[in-house]
Design an enzyme around this catalytic site. Structure first.
Site, PDB file in Angstrom:
ATOM      1  N   CYS A 183      93.667 100.399   8.675  1.00 53.58           N
ATOM      2  CA  CYS A 183      94.312  99.317   9.635  1.00 53.58           C
ATOM      3  C   CYS A 183      95.636  99.756   9.904  1.00 53.58           C
ATOM      4  O   CYS A 183      96.563 100.397   9.209  1.00 53.58           O
ATOM      5  CB  CYS A 183      94.241  98.078   8.671  1.00 53.58           C
ATOM      6  SG  CYS A 183      95.168  96.901   9.820  1.00 53.58           S
ATOM      7  N   PHE A 218      88.484 105.692  15.864  1.00 49.08           N
ATOM      8  CA  PHE A 218      89.177 106.571  14.760  1.00 49.08           C
ATOM      9  C   PHE A 218      88.886 106.738  13.351  1.00 49.08           C
ATOM     10  O   PHE A 218      89.680 106.765  12.365  1.00 49.08           O
ATOM     11  CB  PHE A 218      90.833 106.181  14.725  1.00 49.08           C
ATOM     12  CG  PHE A 218      91.375 105.928  15.980  1.00 49.08           C
ATOM     13  CD1 PHE A 218      91.566 107.235  17.130  1.00 49.08           C
ATOM     14  CD2 PHE A 218      91.651 104.785  16.815  1.00 49.08           C
ATOM     15  CE1 PHE A 218      92.192 106.998  18.393  1.00 49.08           C
ATOM     16  CE2 PHE A 218      92.158 104.602  17.847  1.00 49.08           C
ATOM     17  CZ  PHE A 218      92.351 105.505  18.689  1.00 49.08           C
ATOM     18  N   CYS A 237      91.871  96.102  10.435  1.00 50.20           N
ATOM     19  CA  CYS A 237      90.808  95.385   9.131  1.00 50.20           C
ATOM     20  C   CYS A 237      90.662  93.843   9.318  1.00 50.20           C
ATOM     21  O   CYS A 237      91.092  93.555  10.744  1.00 50.20           O
ATOM     22  CB  CYS A 237      91.726  95.428   7.911  1.00 50.20           C
ATOM     23  SG  CYS A 237      92.902  94.108   7.663  1.00 50.20           S
ATOM     24  N   GLU A 277      78.675 109.153  21.277  1.00 47.57           N
ATOM     25  CA  GLU A 277      78.993 107.649  21.995  1.00 47.57           C
ATOM     26  C   GLU A 277      77.652 107.183  22.629  1.00 47.57           C
ATOM     27  O   GLU A 277      77.654 106.723  23.807  1.00 47.57           O
ATOM     28  CB  GLU A 277      79.891 108.181  23.297  1.00 47.57           C
ATOM     29  CG  GLU A 277      81.215 108.909  23.185  1.00 47.57           C
ATOM     30  CD  GLU A 277      82.208 108.206  22.664  1.00 47.57           C
ATOM     31  OE1 GLU A 277      82.081 106.808  22.102  1.00 47.57           O
ATOM     32  OE2 GLU A 277      83.362 108.498  22.615  1.00 47.57           O
TER      33      GLU A 277
END
Ligand code: ZN
Length: 201
Positions: A160, A34, A192, A104
């Site tokens: 985070c 993400f 994080c 990927e």
């Protein structure tokens, strides 16, 4: 025969470098889940295409989350991609392209580094994206070697899930234990360093 420095320079000046030489490069985009890696890759693909470059896009065959022959980012942007099982298969197709994009890249076998170097040495622009660390915080696949040979490395961060700090880790929240578990936010959360350590000690 002694060659003076001045003569060396003249030898260089007489050499005509073809325009493709300046395009020869490896760009690596990496980061946690993400962090927008695929979006960055697809933006680069679209920019090169807009500039008239011929771009081929590849992805590992195991990734069939969204579409069989496309690379799709989490924000649902997509381009057509060739799924390949082994990194060497890319060498069957790349010669007619100016730019080769691979998504990927962490899921490919270790030969992917050699493949990327060969394509760049043949004057191609190689843009690759992948996870730099697995869910255990270990280097993922050939990423360390690719970081070394890349001309440019872009490290992206996510946010985070607990403290909204800068996330570098992909924490697995599913029970599955294999290293290769594909999925969306039900399986991983970006964390994080502090929150990752908190949850993993
Ligand atoms: Zn945090």
């Amino acid at each position: 025969m002694e060659i003076s420095q001045k003569t060396d320079v003249n030898i260089l000046r007489r050499t005509t470098f073809s325009p493709r030489v300046k395009n020869a490069q490896i760009q690596l985009i990496c980061g946690p889940m993400f962090s927008g890696k695929t979006t960055h890759l697809l933006n680069a693909v679209n920019e090169y295409r807009a500039a008239g470059q011929k771009v081929f896009v590849f992805k590992p065959k195991l990734d069939d989350r969204y579409a069989e022959e496309a690379v799709v980012s989490h924000d649902k942007k997509e381009v057509e991609a060739y799924p390949v099982s082994k990194s060497m298969e890319i060498l069957d197709y790349y010669m007619n392209a100016d730019v080769i994009a691979v998504d990927e890249v962490q899921f490919f076998d270790e030969k992917i580094t050699e493949v990327c170097e060969k394509m760049a040495n043949d004057g191609k622009t190689v843009v690759i994206a992948g996870l730099d660390m697995d869910y255990l915080g270990q280097p993922f696949g050939a990423i360390p070697q690719l970081m070394v040979v890349a001309d440019e490395v872009k490290k992206l961060n996510s946010v985070c899930a607990f403290c909204s700090g800068r996330a570098r880790f992909s924490h697995r929240v599913s029970e599955d234990n294999g290293v290769v578990v594909l999925g969306e936010k039900d399986k991983y959360v970006p964390l994080c360093r502090s929150c990752y350590n908190e949850l993993n000690t």
